[in-house]
Design a protein around this motif. Structure first.
Motif, mmCIF file in Angstrom:
data_model
loop_
_atom_site.group_PDB
_atom_site.id
_atom_site.type_symbol
_atom_site.label_atom_id
_atom_site.label_comp_id
_atom_site.label_asym_id
_atom_site.label_seq_id
_atom_site.Cartn_x
_atom_site.Cartn_y
_atom_site.Cartn_z
ATOM 1 N N LEU A 26 -1.206 -2.606 7.480
ATOM 2 C CA LEU A 26 -0.596 -1.544 8.454
ATOM 3 C C LEU A 26 -0.676 -0.181 8.025
ATOM 4 C CD1 LEU A 26 3.580 -2.801 8.520
ATOM 5 C CD2 LEU A 26 1.467 -3.004 9.915
ATOM 6 N N ASP A 27 -1.499 0.603 8.762
ATOM 7 C CA ASP A 27 -1.860 2.326 8.680
ATOM 8 C C ASP A 27 -0.430 3.003 8.059
ATOM 9 O OD1 ASP A 27 -4.304 1.747 9.362
ATOM 10 O OD2 ASP A 27 -4.032 2.097 11.519
ATOM 11 N N TYR A 28 -0.420 3.890 7.337
ATOM 12 C CA TYR A 28 0.584 4.633 6.909
ATOM 13 C C TYR A 28 0.127 5.600 6.551
ATOM 14 C CZ TYR A 28 0.053 2.201 2.349
ATOM 15 O OH TYR A 28 -0.982 2.468 1.066
ATOM 16 N N GLU A 29 1.351 6.590 6.190
ATOM 17 C CA GLU A 29 0.776 7.988 5.855
ATOM 18 C C GLU A 29 1.719 7.930 3.977
ATOM 19 O OE1 GLU A 29 1.706 13.285 5.681
ATOM 20 O OE2 GLU A 29 2.258 11.749 7.271
ATOM 21 N N PHE A 30 1.324 8.621 2.637
ATOM 22 C CA PHE A 30 1.487 8.241 1.445
ATOM 23 C C PHE A 30 1.574 9.364 1.458
ATOM 24 C CE2 PHE A 30 1.083 8.396 -3.177
ATOM 25 C CZ PHE A 30 2.624 7.192 -3.437
ATOM 26 N N VAL A 31 3.306 10.192 0.877
ATOM 27 C CA VAL A 31 2.736 11.493 0.150
ATOM 28 C C VAL A 31 3.178 11.452 -1.073
ATOM 29 C CG1 VAL A 31 4.525 13.183 0.418
ATOM 30 C CG2 VAL A 31 4.019 11.405 2.494
ATOM 31 N N THR A 86 10.630 -3.220 1.617
ATOM 32 C CA THR A 86 9.829 -4.704 1.958
ATOM 33 C C THR A 86 10.053 -5.507 2.904
ATOM 34 O OG1 THR A 86 10.345 -6.270 -0.023
ATOM 35 C CG2 THR A 86 8.724 -4.380 -0.340
ATOM 36 N N GLN A 87 11.014 -5.842 2.258
ATOM 37 C CA GLN A 87 11.968 -7.296 3.461
ATOM 38 C C GLN A 87 11.788 -6.608 5.212
ATOM 39 O OE1 GLN A 87 16.006 -9.831 2.101
ATOM 40 N NE2 GLN A 87 15.474 -8.094 0.451
ATOM 41 N N TYR A 88 12.275 -4.911 5.389
ATOM 42 C CA TYR A 88 12.280 -4.697 6.576
ATOM 43 C C TYR A 88 10.555 -4.693 7.082
ATOM 44 C CZ TYR A 88 10.886 -1.434 9.659
ATOM 45 O OH TYR A 88 10.880 -0.851 11.107
ATOM 46 N N ILE A 89 9.739 -4.835 6.320
ATOM 47 C CA ILE A 89 8.247 -4.499 6.362
ATOM 48 C C ILE A 89 7.864 -6.228 7.353
ATOM 49 C CG2 ILE A 89 5.530 -4.483 5.570
ATOM 50 C CD1 ILE A 89 6.885 -1.939 3.576
ATOM 51 N N ALA A 90 8.048 -7.147 6.432
ATOM 52 C CA ALA A 90 8.003 -8.097 6.806
ATOM 53 C C ALA A 90 8.686 -8.824 7.486
ATOM 54 C CB ALA A 90 8.741 -9.402 5.446
ATOM 55 N N ASP A 95 4.705 -10.601 13.145
ATOM 56 C CA ASP A 95 3.343 -11.067 13.795
ATOM 57 C C ASP A 95 2.322 -9.487 13.086
ATOM 58 O OD1 ASP A 95 4.448 -7.946 15.118
ATOM 59 O OD2 ASP A 95 3.728 -8.478 17.247
ATOM 60 N N LYS A 96 1.923 -9.287 12.637
ATOM 61 C CA LYS A 96 1.232 -8.501 11.682
ATOM 62 C C LYS A 96 0.201 -8.394 10.682
ATOM 63 C CE LYS A 96 1.670 -4.854 15.040
ATOM 64 N NZ LYS A 96 -0.012 -4.796 15.918
ATOM 65 N N GLY A 97 -0.519 -9.130 9.838
ATOM 66 C CA GLY A 97 -1.218 -9.734 8.927
ATOM 67 C C GLY A 97 -0.540 -10.216 8.460
ATOM 68 N N ASN A 98 -0.521 -11.071 7.571
ATOM 69 C CA ASN A 98 0.457 -11.945 6.433
ATOM 70 C C ASN A 98 1.144 -12.562 6.714
ATOM 71 O OD1 ASN A 98 -2.752 -12.830 5.623
ATOM 72 N ND2 ASN A 98 -2.771 -11.232 3.788
ATOM 73 N N ASP A 99 1.896 -13.468 6.790
ATOM 74 C CA ASP A 99 3.368 -14.072 6.526
ATOM 75 C C ASP A 99 3.497 -13.622 5.509
ATOM 76 O OD1 ASP A 99 2.908 -14.517 8.724
ATOM 77 O OD2 ASP A 99 2.835 -16.683 9.204
#
Length: 225
Positions: A26-31, A86-90, A95-99
């Motif tokens: 996933l693309d994201y902005e790191f601040v 991380t659980q929210y992201i997973a 359906d994205k990237g690795n399970d």
């Protein structure tokens, strides 16, 4: 860019969130939050994390933050409970990237157990060792050998259990890499750069597991970008 991570480059909690995003491609902005300048205690950051700890996370109008459930010297400004993020992201990007999770209910329950083991048993001892062996020398502070010995013993007990588990399963959560393994990555990375590496080397299955997860492309991307 909808996703933003507000954190510190070397923070284990921040690295944990960034690793999950990398696994999901996933693309994201790191601040970057300058903790030396106390940016994490200023109103702008506190509006994102009222506890004044990193990281904070945004995905569109959703705002999440980590909080520290225990105090460990100067670790109090690093949000250990980045695992909610991380659980929210997973789940949100299943359906994205690795399970990173398992759909089977019973297998997911086993995965959840090992996630709890990491947060309740592995992380407390590991973080105290990192502060004594990595950060105190960097800050010019003395190493408390009594604290080191105490937490080496605690970590050894945990790794004995891991050795047995990993003799039966390639990963802690099952046959595939999941959040149960990912959550370990930042602390394992730091510990293997200290004398505590001997505890991993003494256990062949733990050593192989650590090498395996640290060599994942997503983790390499996380630590080099």
């Amino acid at each position: 860019m909808a996703i933003k991570v507000f954190g510190a480059q070397l923070s284990t909690a921040t690295l944990r969130v960034r690793a999950a995003l990398a696994e999901k491609d996933l693309d994201y902005e790191f601040v970057n939050v300058d903790m030396a300048a106390k940016e994490h205690k200023k109103p702008e950051f506190l509006s994102r994390n009222p506890f004044g700890q990193v990281p904070a996370f945004e995905d569109g109008d959703l705002k999440l933050f980590g909080m520290n459930p225990y105090r460990c010297e100067m670790i109090s400004d690093f949000a250990i409970e980045s695992r909610a993020i991380t659980q929210y992201i997973a789940h949100a990007y299943a359906d994205k990237g690795n399970d990173l999770i398992i759909k089977d209910t019973k297998k997911m329950a086993i995965l959840s157990v090992w996630m709890e083991v990491e947060s309740q048993k592995f992380e407390p001892a590991g973080s105290k060792l990192i502060y004594q062996l990595c950060l105190n020398p960097m800050w010019g502070l003395p190493v408390d050998e009594a604290v080191v010995a105490e937490n080496e013993a605690k970590l050894s007990e945990v790794l004995d259990i891991y050795e047995k588990r990993l003799s039966e399963s390639k990963y802690l959560g099952g046959d595939g890499f999941t959040l149960a393994d990912l959550h370990h990555l930042p602390v394992v990375k730091y510990l293997l750069g200290t004398k505590v590496k001997k505890l991993f080397d003494a256990r062949p299955h733990v050593s192989a597991w650590a090498s395996e997860i640290l060599s994942r492309p997503a983790w390499i991307k996380t630590t080099t970008s």
